[in-house]
Design a protein around this motif. Sequence first.
Motif, mmCIF file in Angstrom:
data_model
loop_
_atom_site.group_PDB
_atom_site.id
_atom_site.type_symbol
_atom_site.label_atom_id
_atom_site.label_comp_id
_atom_site.label_asym_id
_atom_site.label_seq_id
_atom_site.Cartn_x
_atom_site.Cartn_y
_atom_site.Cartn_z
ATOM 1 N N LEU A 15 0.792 -1.258 -0.065
ATOM 2 C CA LEU A 15 0.070 0.116 0.053
ATOM 3 C C LEU A 15 0.961 1.142 -0.084
ATOM 4 C CD1 LEU A 15 -2.571 1.414 0.349
ATOM 5 C CD2 LEU A 15 -2.342 0.941 2.937
ATOM 6 N N ALA A 16 1.775 1.212 0.716
ATOM 7 C CA ALA A 16 2.822 2.441 0.962
ATOM 8 C C ALA A 16 3.529 2.739 -0.363
ATOM 9 C CB ALA A 16 3.710 2.197 2.344
ATOM 10 N N ALA A 17 4.120 1.513 -0.867
ATOM 11 C CA ALA A 17 4.884 1.546 -2.112
ATOM 12 C C ALA A 17 4.039 2.150 -3.145
ATOM 13 C CB ALA A 17 5.552 0.421 -2.497
ATOM 14 N N ASN A 18 2.665 1.665 -3.443
ATOM 15 C CA ASN A 18 1.884 2.199 -4.470
ATOM 16 C C ASN A 18 1.413 3.641 -4.260
ATOM 17 O OD1 ASN A 18 1.160 0.032 -6.322
ATOM 18 N ND2 ASN A 18 0.476 -1.137 -4.548
ATOM 19 N N ILE A 19 1.134 4.058 -3.048
ATOM 20 C CA ILE A 19 0.898 5.585 -2.887
ATOM 21 C C ILE A 19 2.372 6.206 -3.284
ATOM 22 C CG2 ILE A 19 0.373 7.390 -1.168
ATOM 23 C CD1 ILE A 19 -1.556 5.076 0.004
ATOM 24 N N ALA A 20 3.325 5.932 -2.661
ATOM 25 C CA ALA A 20 4.463 6.863 -2.705
ATOM 26 C C ALA A 20 4.873 6.912 -4.228
ATOM 27 C CB ALA A 20 5.683 6.268 -1.883
#
Length: 103
Positions: A15-20
């Motif tokens: 989730l964090a990687a996709n957003i960042a």
Amino acid sequence: MSTDLHPSIIALVSLAANIAANHPKQGLCQVDRLRDYGVSREQIDTVIEIARHIRDEAAQKLDASFDEACAAHFPRAANKLAAIAVTEGGACCTPTPSGKSCC
């Protein structure tokens, strides 16, 4: 000791990687998985906030770096970005995978 990560940890990282990374799907499918794993809304919100901060900070640093480099090319230009000449296939650009130029 197992080196396998719990699926909820993998989903949080994803989730964090996709957003960042500004991924078009933004990791929304991970939110459903996290909810199914029992991860609290507050924890998900924290991950989203941190990822957005990293993304936004990186964009600001890239913009500042670009503006600084651009100013070196046009030191007396009142509006640095307006002074950029558009040319066909300049040396600063690499072609897309299909061979098209981005500039």
